[in-house]
Motif scaffolding. Structure first.
Motif, mmCIF file in Angstrom:
data_model
loop_
_atom_site.group_PDB
_atom_site.id
_atom_site.type_symbol
_atom_site.label_atom_id
_atom_site.label_comp_id
_atom_site.label_asym_id
_atom_site.label_seq_id
_atom_site.Cartn_x
_atom_site.Cartn_y
_atom_site.Cartn_z
ATOM 1 N N LEU B 23 1.268 -1.265 -0.170
ATOM 2 C CA LEU B 23 -0.005 0.050 -0.381
ATOM 3 C C LEU B 23 0.759 1.204 0.282
ATOM 4 O O LEU B 23 0.511 2.368 0.107
ATOM 5 C CB LEU B 23 -0.498 -0.057 1.144
ATOM 6 N N SER B 24 2.291 0.794 0.344
ATOM 7 C CA SER B 24 3.398 2.429 -0.127
ATOM 8 C C SER B 24 3.114 3.353 -1.622
ATOM 9 O O SER B 24 4.132 4.035 -1.154
ATOM 10 C CB SER B 24 4.096 1.982 0.288
ATOM 11 N N HIS B 25 1.900 3.437 -2.256
ATOM 12 C CA HIS B 25 2.613 3.656 -3.133
ATOM 13 C C HIS B 25 1.092 4.048 -3.657
ATOM 14 O O HIS B 25 0.307 3.511 -3.888
ATOM 15 C CB HIS B 25 2.706 2.754 -4.242
ATOM 16 N N PRO B 26 0.674 5.447 -3.725
ATOM 17 C CA PRO B 26 -0.244 6.069 -4.469
ATOM 18 C C PRO B 26 -0.823 4.694 -5.784
ATOM 19 O O PRO B 26 -2.035 5.117 -5.932
ATOM 20 C CB PRO B 26 0.252 7.642 -4.378
ATOM 21 N N ALA B 27 -0.278 4.788 -6.381
ATOM 22 C CA ALA B 27 -1.086 4.276 -7.665
ATOM 23 C C ALA B 27 -1.433 3.044 -6.889
ATOM 24 O O ALA B 27 -2.427 2.731 -7.662
ATOM 25 C CB ALA B 27 0.244 3.868 -8.572
ATOM 26 N N ARG B 28 -0.997 2.218 -5.845
ATOM 27 C CA ARG B 28 -1.778 0.846 -6.231
ATOM 28 C C ARG B 28 -2.810 0.866 -5.103
ATOM 29 O O ARG B 28 -3.625 0.440 -5.138
ATOM 30 C CB ARG B 28 -0.495 0.241 -4.968
ATOM 31 N N ILE B 29 -2.638 2.475 -4.116
ATOM 32 C CA ILE B 29 -3.941 2.987 -3.029
ATOM 33 C C ILE B 29 -5.209 2.897 -4.231
ATOM 34 O O ILE B 29 -6.291 2.757 -4.321
ATOM 35 C CB ILE B 29 -3.374 3.680 -2.586
ATOM 36 N N LYS B 30 -4.578 4.010 -5.459
ATOM 37 C CA LYS B 30 -5.643 3.850 -6.377
ATOM 38 C C LYS B 30 -6.202 3.274 -7.147
ATOM 39 O O LYS B 30 -7.561 3.094 -7.638
ATOM 40 C CB LYS B 30 -4.844 5.395 -7.476
ATOM 41 N N ILE B 31 -5.618 2.050 -7.207
ATOM 42 C CA ILE B 31 -5.743 1.551 -8.235
ATOM 43 C C ILE B 31 -6.898 0.506 -7.207
ATOM 44 O O ILE B 31 -8.145 -0.237 -8.052
ATOM 45 C CB ILE B 31 -4.865 -0.187 -8.632
ATOM 46 N N LEU B 32 -6.658 0.531 -6.193
ATOM 47 C CA LEU B 32 -7.299 -0.673 -5.498
ATOM 48 C C LEU B 32 -8.769 0.372 -5.462
ATOM 49 O O LEU B 32 -10.278 0.288 -4.945
ATOM 50 C CB LEU B 32 -7.744 -0.514 -3.788
ATOM 51 N N LYS B 33 -8.948 1.573 -5.493
ATOM 52 C CA LYS B 33 -10.151 2.524 -5.734
ATOM 53 C C LYS B 33 -11.211 2.133 -6.495
ATOM 54 O O LYS B 33 -12.119 2.602 -6.548
ATOM 55 C CB LYS B 33 -9.899 4.122 -5.275
ATOM 56 N N ILE B 34 -9.794 2.007 -7.872
ATOM 57 C CA ILE B 34 -10.562 2.064 -9.133
ATOM 58 C C ILE B 34 -11.123 0.488 -9.737
ATOM 59 O O ILE B 34 -12.480 0.735 -9.694
ATOM 60 C CB ILE B 34 -9.541 2.376 -10.345
ATOM 61 N N LEU B 35 -10.939 -0.132 -8.643
ATOM 62 C CA LEU B 35 -11.484 -1.359 -8.700
ATOM 63 C C LEU B 35 -12.705 -1.759 -8.236
ATOM 64 O O LEU B 35 -13.571 -2.544 -8.446
ATOM 65 C CB LEU B 35 -10.837 -2.687 -8.036
ATOM 66 N N THR B 36 -12.731 -1.026 -7.246
ATOM 67 C CA THR B 36 -14.021 -0.602 -6.443
ATOM 68 C C THR B 36 -15.075 0.452 -7.597
ATOM 69 O O THR B 36 -16.401 -0.203 -7.225
ATOM 70 C CB THR B 36 -13.868 0.197 -4.690
#
Lengths: 105, 105
Positions: B23-36
DNA sequence: TTCATTTATCGTATATTTACGATGAACGAT
DNA sequence: ATCGTTCATCGTAAATATACGATAAATGAA
């Protein structure tokens, strides 16, 4: 054609990612626990409980200090660290928000 | 990294640190949001919403997949990703445990 | 002052992360 | 069979992270 990719990341996303980065090493997680468990939060006591050299522990402390999760107070020749509860609460709030957003709990 | 000393920490500490790393990269946090947010979880749709090249997004997806936070399902020439809610719940539980342990909330 | 203690920082070696273009593999469609 | 699309992987470069010994800076004690 693909949509333009001007979108940057939000401040919240960058901040939370940075907090997560500071928690992304078991030594730093353990340091936070040690700071809570011990009465004393002197660096030497932390080093004694970790399988790492003093210089390495100092670097981990620096990383936790960088994001604000801990604070150091000079105490004579020693430095006494403690967790910043205010920031801890903020971190938990942001994490909860993320987990809620992505449909968990 | 010279020699890893991660074996000297508890399993929980290592596991949680690994989740935090993912979770330590904003892109990966955003990916989780996008998937939702999206109905579709096809890679192309994710790439369209990130300011990163397709190869880079693929690497971030791999990292999230590595820790189990997401799963990919092949759908013809595409791959459809979705969040693994079971693991998400486990992650939240471990995080809550940490925050409780270190005296927050 | 001089010495020992404590901690941060420097220097350095190596591993990992992040990013991208290029390429390859799998698939549907023509 | 060939083509275009989609996505993972390869190759690679630069930046960051991790670890340690050595050293510097600051303090208290003798």
């Amino acid at each position: 054609m693909p949509v333009s990719k001007k979108d940057d990341f939000t401040k919240d996303e960058v901040w939370l990612a940075d907090i997560c980065k500071s928690l992304s090493h078991p030594a730093r997680i353990k340091i936070l626990k040690i700071l809570t468990e011990l009465n004393s939060c002197v660096v030497g006591s932390i080093v004694d409980q970790l399988p790492l050299a003093q210089a390495t522990v100092s670097q981990h402390l620096k990383e936790l200090k960088r994001v604000g999760l801990i604070e150091g107070e000079i105490d004579g020749p020693r430095v006494c660290y403690c967790v910043d509860n205010k920031l801890l609460i903020k971190a938990k709030k942001q994490l909860d928000k993320l987990f809620t957003t992505i449909g968990c709990c």
